[in-house]
Design an enzyme around this catalytic site. Sequence first.
Site, PDB file in Angstrom:
ATOM      1  N   TYR C 131      27.633  -7.717  11.922  1.00 18.26           N
ATOM      2  CA  TYR C 131      28.615  -7.027  12.763  1.00 18.26           C
ATOM      3  C   TYR C 131      30.035  -7.268  12.219  1.00 18.26           C
ATOM      4  CZ  TYR C 131      25.503  -5.930  16.793  1.00 18.26           C
ATOM      5  OH  TYR C 131      24.557  -5.441  17.629  1.00 18.26           O
ATOM      6  N   SER C 132      30.495  -8.528  12.322  1.00 16.72           N
ATOM      7  CA  SER C 132      31.901  -8.836  12.023  1.00 16.72           C
ATOM      8  C   SER C 132      32.270  -8.522  10.581  1.00 16.72           C
ATOM      9  CB  SER C 132      32.171 -10.321  12.262  1.00 16.72           C
ATOM     10  OG  SER C 132      32.129 -10.615  13.625  1.00 16.72           O
ATOM     11  N   GLU C 247      21.977  -9.617  27.157  1.00 13.84           N
ATOM     12  CA  GLU C 247      22.102 -11.065  26.992  1.00 13.84           C
ATOM     13  C   GLU C 247      23.020 -11.662  28.040  1.00 13.84           C
ATOM     14  OE1 GLU C 247      20.494 -12.889  24.469  1.00 13.84           O
ATOM     15  OE2 GLU C 247      19.444 -10.988  24.645  1.00 13.84           O
ATOM     16  N   ASN C 387      37.623 -15.899  23.776  1.00 14.14           N
ATOM     17  CA  ASN C 387      37.826 -15.994  25.229  1.00 14.14           C
ATOM     18  C   ASN C 387      39.033 -15.175  25.698  1.00 14.14           C
ATOM     19  OD1 ASN C 387      35.638 -17.669  25.055  1.00 14.14           O
ATOM     20  ND2 ASN C 387      36.495 -19.256  26.391  1.00 14.14           N
TER      21      ASN C 387
END
Lengths: 373, 373, 401, 401
Positions: C131-132, C247, C387
């Site tokens: 992904y990244s 998830e 976060n």
Amino acid sequence: MSAFTQEDRSLLADSINRFVADAYGPERRAAILTSDEGFGRAEWATYAELGWLGIAIAEAHGGSGGGLAELAVLMRAAGHGLLMEPLLPTLVQAAGALAGGGSAAQQAEWLPAIAEGRAILAFAQDNAAQDEAPVIAEATGDGYRLSGRRGFVLYGAAADRIIVKAERAGQPALFLLSPTAPGVTLAHARSIDDRPVSDLTLDRVQVAEADRLPGGDAALLERLNQMAALAVCAEAVGAMQAANRLTLDYLKTRTQFGTSIGNFQVLQHRMVDMTLAAQEAAAITWAAIGAASIGAAETLVLTAAAKARSAAAARLIGEQSIQLHGGIGMTEEYVIGHYYRRLMLLETLFGGAGWHLDRLGGWTAAGIDGEKA
Amino acid sequence: MSAFTQEDRSLLADSINRFVADAYGPERRAAILTSDEGFGRAEWATYAELGWLGIAIAEAHGGSGGGLAELAVLMRAAGHGLLMEPLLPTLVQAAGALAGGGSAAQQAEWLPAIAEGRAILAFAQDNAAQDEAPVIAEATGDGYRLSGRRGFVLYGAAADRIIVKAERAGQPALFLLSPTAPGVTLAHARSIDDRPVSDLTLDRVQVAEADRLPGGDAALLERLNQMAALAVCAEAVGAMQAANRLTLDYLKTRTQFGTSIGNFQVLQHRMVDMTLAAQEAAAITWAAIGAASIGAAETLVLTAAAKARSAAAARLIGEQSIQLHGGIGMTEEYVIGHYYRRLMLLETLFGGAGWHLDRLGGWTAAGIDGEKA
Amino acid sequence: MLGIDLMRDPAIQAFRADVQQFCATHLPRDIRDKVLAGQHLVKSDYVRWQKILFDKGWIVGHWPRPYGGQDWTPLQRAIFDDETSKAGAPWLTPFGVCYAGPVIYTFGSQAQKDRYLPGIRSTDTWWCQGYSEPGAGSDLANIKTRAVRDGDHYVVNGQKTWTTMAQWADMMFTLVRTSSEGKPQNGISFLLIDMKTPGVTVRPIISIDKCHHLNEVFLDDVRVPAENLVGEEGRGWTYAKFLLNNERLLGAEVGKSTRLLQQLRRTLADIRDGGRPLSDDPHWRRRLGELRARLLALEAVCNEYLAAAEAGSTPGLEVSALKIMGSELIQGITGAMVDALAVKGLVYQTEGLEPGWQTPPVGLPGAPGMIREHLHDRATTIYGGANEIQRNILAKAVLGL
Amino acid sequence: MLGIDLMRDPAIQAFRADVQQFCATHLPRDIRDKVLAGQHLVKSDYVRWQKILFDKGWIVGHWPRPYGGQDWTPLQRAIFDDETSKAGAPWLTPFGVCYAGPVIYTFGSQAQKDRYLPGIRSTDTWWCQGYSEPGAGSDLANIKTRAVRDGDHYVVNGQKTWTTMAQWADMMFTLVRTSSEGKPQNGISFLLIDMKTPGVTVRPIISIDKCHHLNEVFLDDVRVPAENLVGEEGRGWTYAKFLLNNERLLGAEVGKSTRLLQQLRRTLADIRDGGRPLSDDPHWRRRLGELRARLLALEAVCNEYLAAAEAGSTPGLEVSALKIMGSELIQGITGAMVDALAVKGLVYQTEGLEPGWQTPPVGLPGAPGMIREHLHDRATTIYGGANEIQRNILAKAVLGL
């Protein structure tokens, strides 16, 4: 086990919230705050009529047979609406003490009176859980002579009876005390959240054996303090949810620099943290109350965690809801400061965060940490 | 008093910073990290040539007569450049111990050797200030027999001598120990910030009376620990300033969501807090060093405050400089993680924040709080 | 039903007991010891344990029965995850059974299901997640790796990064850009790439714990059969979000925090300062209580979400809340561990991470594993959407800011 | 020169000793006792003390000599402020001597100087500050109060708020909008308003400490002589910023924090829990140490700035840094105070704020003053530009973000 279902509790919550919205608005509340007694006698009568005062009193004594879970619903609403009435000492502490440790005669006299709104009871013990200045109960021929001092007796001025914790032959004991008995002195003031509160001085006050709660022992006191701590957590959850709601609304409506201040990322993240804190405090509080309601072993651990986490959340939310409101949050006329002061008090009752964390840490260190299975 | 003026110190700082920028770049540093010794012998020789190693050694012993203020300039640069060489144990602790408590013969032998880069010395005491596992020095006919264990001896592997703190007749004493003496065992590893570090075991090691530092008493140790704590604060200030600089640059250059991430208010405020923390740590560190340099009474209080505040700043800056870098901050190849690990170690040396706060709180409670006038 | 009542349901308690019992009897002791000591696991450790779970039918317990699963509810799955973590089982590497598998059986062709699902279930195929990218970390929609259709192949060029365990992988599922028209999200497709294809290069990234978990994956003219496209072209973003939602109840990592807190408790009892164990010190005691209270509260939050999920509610935003609380708690615990070690000096003897290693340690026994855990876990507030991003999501989606 | 060296300068030490000595001999004991107990001060208390300082020539020590001042350096002024605060002197109300005075002698006409400066120096005229409005708090440039020229008067309409001590004021200096053209800042003028002018109405705002410090000031068709305009029309914003810079080294409030920390120390010694004073408790001891460390560090930061100012440097941004550190420290100290009181129950007996009050208190002696201070000081992170604004300023101006 409680006679209430989860649905009953929802209905109860709805009915209380409706009452607060309809009949406990800012004007009525302001009038109550400036009244001599500092709480609403008329409201107390209404609560009795609506059946709230007997919610956790046995049906045999005129109540509806609920327990801590129902009291918690009531206390949450009390926090949400910043109710000023003596729910905590009368319903949680005094009724709890009488139901758990009172004689049949004491129960028959006082529990129906509480349920019907005819009696207000206060409870006098040290605020902190350690009892460093005990009232001493010296046995006399037909009863006891009580001497000593107790601070921070909530609603002492209005109480028909004060249940006093005293030391009798080195053991804790509870006595039903008339505030007009000779030797009783009460000095009145207000707590930081505007509740009536008194210092109580007992100078050789004569109490009959019949006014001692026969089951008022250390185990009952531990259980009462636990119940009261959880009731206070529930009240704090209600206050936090209300303060968060007000603050969020303010962020959405207040404009500065040509935009709603809720568009500033720093304020957004702070509001997120306040929301998560309230959510966490609510979850652990309901978990602890659920455990306590069935007498589960992990109640002790969960109660300590609930009190500590709700205290931490209360501080964050109380302080930041003023900060995010700015100047208006500092005014007595606006309600957010009242939430702040209520939360300040609730944080401290029945042990502050530190006191509970120390206990919890001790249990954890010893491996007694309530770990399931 | 130091032979240096404030201007001399600025020049010194410039010269060190230039060296680091020119000759201590990432490649050279990587080579040093993977070398057997874990520090640069060639660099050490250069430091000697540039006069840094004698900066706080008396002119009579081949140094330039500076003191803690000059060492602090060096240590700040060491933190800024993440230097790997044994400046702290050799220049601050060992040279300090010899200058303050060594015999004329010991000083004549070792101080010029340190200044000229011919000798590396380590220092072995407990990391925490309380000495719970003392090395015992038992008097023999012509000297002492030393037995015991010491952990976390920085640069023990490279040391020509280790100055060991031991207990002699119930009092602390310092001994110059050869690492090759019979009964000496060193087990080597690396500290979290990649420095060589050893566990030292002494099994009835014979040491001559001439190798005891005659002035190596409790007062000297207290003074040495204070100096070392401040040297570590200075090193931390350098590391924090460098980490902040890197992080700020990253905020300005990294783009996500179509904009430089430095445009996000949450990251801006965090960077502000990191900047203020570094500023505060620097100010209190220089204040404490200024007081220590003239032996002022408030040195004790200021040192505790400096160590505690720089530890708090180090934690904030260390953690957040990784967080603000995101993934790249987690890689060993990029330097910010090295600053983090260096700051982690510096936080703990010569008493962590808690240890110093407890001392400071005790003094404050007792009214001994170094309040001027 | 309140979460705490749900946990007392006899069937739920029985399931929990089954998992505990199974771990007690079937989790190989050598693997468990490594996990509890924070030592390096090798690929075969993971495979061995996952095959044991496969034999039991549990490795894909959360899959639907038609694909070999057990139709576990989110609650069962959470219990399984927590209890295996607490028991010291290795991380259940999610790339196959949690990510690639569900996308394939939900959106893939029959041929893809036939070809890939068996290897995923048995862990005979090792998967990694592409992904990244260097320029697309938090801003995943910004991926630049291009897949250009060329006959019956896609030709892929670009670079992936932070690719966990790519060094062991047989297959990688990737997000690739197949179009630069319209919203960036709409040009992204979901492509399966065989790691042995020419043009795929894996370069290790050593992280600050000195370990090799992460990799860069370079893709240079990699020819991928068009049949490896999952679902429709341009829908890759939708599939990735589906996974995230899938998830959503596991991000709290209650099991891992429970295990780490036990380790902290033992560490505080073992380390002495001034002759007394740290756990006797009032400050350490309060800090331990604080972490325990946070863990209990996090568990209570999870239980509320799980109770809601059992009742059929899918608010879908728990993932952000649980990610924030869970990651910050883990960092709180591992931070306390290194603070405890620091009393004696922070020696990081990386040889101590190798299980064969016998020399008596320098510094405190067990320190290397705890330091490794601490350093590694600085990433928990970064990966999977930092976060800060999670708080942005909550501000927008929950608070309406 | 380093800050710490500067503080050892004999002349500086002598000046500090002079201020201390003067406070010891001239600060009326009744006023000091009220301040130390956190009780209510009345207007005459402030005036009495300020006249004592006037007689000594110190009330405007920081003014230039031609206007009756002593040309104090920023360092002398800071020492004066700190030492009077520590000694328990009342807040030196800044509205006249720090705000109105310097603007008038710097930008005002000779007539304004002649008319206003004497009353400011002697505190015979009480001033208040008319800046904030309901819609212009942090965003001061957004002020709406309009002043429209009508012959030789301005007609002012609008509302000011958070006006400290307006109930005692003879004069108010205000920011008013004289134009709505161009940038909002450019339409603002600096106008002096006599509070006895018809159309000026002061309404009290009671704050959460139950006290009356603040007011709303309504301005309805208030006719202000045009000669009361200070400087040029449209330059009011510039004068306001000049003031901000003027005050930049006082925001840390080191003196106040020093006094409050002493009070906390005494409180911890007085309150017992489980039979022992709180100051024996390890948690309280550490917390006290933490606050003391922060105060020492703040003092060190101030000293560095003062040393820079003595050396002629005027970076001008210290105000934000000192405001943030100073206000958060004050809240840290007063927060600790109420936490200490809470051990015995938070009784807020507001009668205890009245100095004449004799009845033995309910709850702990001294509690009302400390609770009042705590509640009042929640505003320190809000007023004078909320700390969020200060951080914005630093991010932009210092960090270039």
